[in-house]
Design an enzyme around this catalytic site. Structure first.
Site, PDB file in Angstrom:
ATOM      1  CG  PHE A   1      -2.210  -0.808   0.874  1.00 50.52           C
ATOM      2  CD1 PHE A   1      -3.299  -0.196   0.277  1.00 50.52           C
ATOM      3  CD2 PHE A   1      -2.270  -2.169   1.127  1.00 50.52           C
ATOM      4  CE1 PHE A   1      -4.435  -0.909  -0.042  1.00 50.52           C
ATOM      5  CE2 PHE A   1      -3.406  -2.899   0.817  1.00 50.52           C
ATOM      6  CZ  PHE A   1      -4.493  -2.278   0.226  1.00 50.52           C
ATOM      7  CG  HIS A   2       4.068   2.584   2.687  1.00 51.29           C
ATOM      8  ND1 HIS A   2       3.461   1.811   3.646  1.00 51.29           N
ATOM      9  CD2 HIS A   2       4.453   3.725   3.327  1.00 51.29           C
ATOM     10  CE1 HIS A   2       3.483   2.436   4.804  1.00 51.29           C
ATOM     11  NE2 HIS A   2       4.065   3.602   4.649  1.00 51.29           N
ATOM     12  CD  GLU A   3       6.065   0.838  -5.362  1.00 51.20           C
ATOM     13  OE1 GLU A   3       6.285   1.235  -6.523  1.00 51.20           O
ATOM     14  OE2 GLU A   3       6.851   1.026  -4.411  1.00 51.20           O
TER      15      GLU A   3
END
Length: 490
Positions: free
Chosen positions: A414-416
């Protein structure tokens, strides 16, 4: 009657804990009994002598003359210096903190004035919003249609409660709903060449809704399982709260979607009123810190990265110099972001919704290891991961290490998504940065156990977090975005 501070200290030193051979003249005398009116008149520390009350100031002078006479011992106990290693963490450092704040303001004010005199005001609105991004209606329409997915999830729960569909069907429906709520914004953002900020806001909101819907589906599934077990006679004792076993309603769903939490439950602890003046003050602070973040980015970070080269392609020493020069402004921006979002905005939202549990973060700045930092800095996400990923993996028989790996993997994905999709770049820098935290967890844990000193682990954490990690990510993504825009304009 409480004596003044200096007399109270003398009383502690010359009371029952004093040396037995100490002259009685050095000990404080007790006041005889007095009525309530006299006690009220001399509540500040008056003393009685020969049946007459003495003024507190005169009493203090007499006691000090007795206590500090030449024959009275000046050294009575074994004591450490306040800054010694054994006593430093038992002392209050409020004064030193105030000094650091004053010095920080003075030094940075001078640097800001010097920067403005040398380069002028470098703020440009086009970096954040442009005419193209304001007219980019697909992203706005996507954001406005996201609430449809929670409504579909509520319909699915109503159908299973009325036994119109089976358990496998409702699980399949929730999988489709949660997948769609993240894929739909990704497709829209990639199809539209919008500003990075607009895409980031959309993906951030979509990620929050995905986590909320996963919690909504998982919690309601667990409620159904517990209800069936209870009907069959299973006893859970105090672990099951009847308030948490209520059927989902439209009202509870709307409140959950707006509340500053990622974990669904039918009821939440609530406050009794809304402090309108407090909310206004926090909003003003939020706007001020948002403006400060924009100023630092435009005035300091953008010029530094523009004059840099790709950290993996240019000169190594030049890359180190740029990283170190970026470390301070990026740290300031990150701290402002943390204060603005986790403290100000989430508390504003909680106040408006009368949401009672406002532990949105803990004292992560005292973290001795990377593991402690991830447990304390973002409590809504931490509670969500513990509740819906980590312990479900443990209950399924996975080891603790595998559960940690899966938790970091979800966080890395989800950071990506939140960074790579708005930038239209899939180099997996954010993903790699989060997954790199796993070896750092074990390294910092080993160093902390080896040195057995809170300062060592905390310094290592700050070094990896602020000096190395964030500046490198800024340089990597900036140069990749600039290269992409250059190729697109050809």
């Amino acid at each position: 009657m409480a004596p003044p501070p200096s007399v109270a200290a003398a009383s502690d030193r010359t009371g029952p804990g004093a040396d037995a051979g100490e002259p009685s003249s050095l000990r404080l005398r007790r006041a005889p009994s007095a009525d309530a009116g006299d006690l009220a008149d001399y509540s500040s520390g008056g003393r009685w002598e020969n049946g007459e009350p003495q003024p507190p100031q005169e009493q203090q002078q007499q006691e000090e003359m007795l206590y500090y006479r030449a024959s009275a011992p000046a050294h009575r106990h074994v004591k450490e210096s306040p800054l010694s290693s054994d006593a430093i963490f038992r002392q209050s450092h409020a004064g030193l903190l105030n000094l650091c704040i004053v010095v920080l303001i003075a030094v940075n004010s001078g640097l800001i004035i010097e920067n403005l005199m040398k380069y002028g005001l470098l703020i440009r609105a086009g970096f954040w919003l442009s005419a193209r991004s304001l007219g980019d209606w697909p992203l706005l329409m996507c954001c406005l249609t996201l609430p449809v997915f929670p409504l579909v999830a509520l319909v699915a729960e109503k159908l299973i409660r009325r036994k119109l569909i089976g358990e496998h069907v409702v699980i399949l429906l929730h999988i489709i709903i949660t997948t769609s709520v993240i894929v739909y914004p990704v497709v829209v953002t990639l199809k539209c060449d919008s500003a990075v900020l607009s895409g980031f806001v959309l993906m951030f909101l979509a990620s929050i809704m995905w986590m909320k819907l996963v919690s909504y589906a998982h919690t309601n599934y667990d409620i159904r399982v517990l209800s069936k077990s209870t009907e069959k006679g299973a006893a859970y004792g105090n672990y099951v709260d009847p308030e948490s076993m209520k059927d989902p309603t439209f009202k509870s769903l709307v409140y959950f979607m707006l509340a500053p939490t990622l974990c669904y439950q039918p009821t939440y602890p609530r406050t009794t009123c809304i402090r309108k003046g407090w909310v206004t003050r926090q909003l003003i602070k939020c706007l001020a810190f948002t403006g400060l973040m924009g100023f630092i980015i435009e005035q300091y970070i953008n010029p530094i990265v523009k004059n840099s080269k790709h950290p993996l392609k240019g000169n190594f020493l030049n890359a180190i110099e740029r990283v170190l020069k970026l470390s301070v402004p990026t740290l300031y921006v990150w701290l402002c972001m943390f204060y603005c979002f986790f403290h100000l905005w989430l508390n504003i939202l909680a106040e408006l919704l009368c949401f009672g549990d406002r532990e949105f973060y803990k004292d992560w700045w005292n973290a001795k290891t990377v593991e402690e930092y991830w447990r304390m800095w973002n409590m809504p996400v931490h509670k969500w991961i513990i509740r819906h990923i980590y312990f479900p993996c443990i209950r399924k028989g996975f080891s603790r290490g595998v559960a940690i790996l899966i938790s970091f993997l979800v966080s890395a994905v989800f950071h990506e998504i939140c960074i790579a999709v708005p930038c239209h770049i899939f180099k997996f820098w954010a993903f790699s940065g989060i997954m790199f935290q796993i070896p750092l967890v074990f390294v910092t844990r080993y160093l902390q156990a080896t040195f057995k000193n809170i300062m060592v682990g905390n310094m290592i954490f700050w070094f990896f977090f602020s000096i190395v990690g964030q500046p490198i990510c800024v340089l990597l993504y900036y140069h990749d975005v600039m290269n992409r825009q250059t190729q697109a304009s050809r």
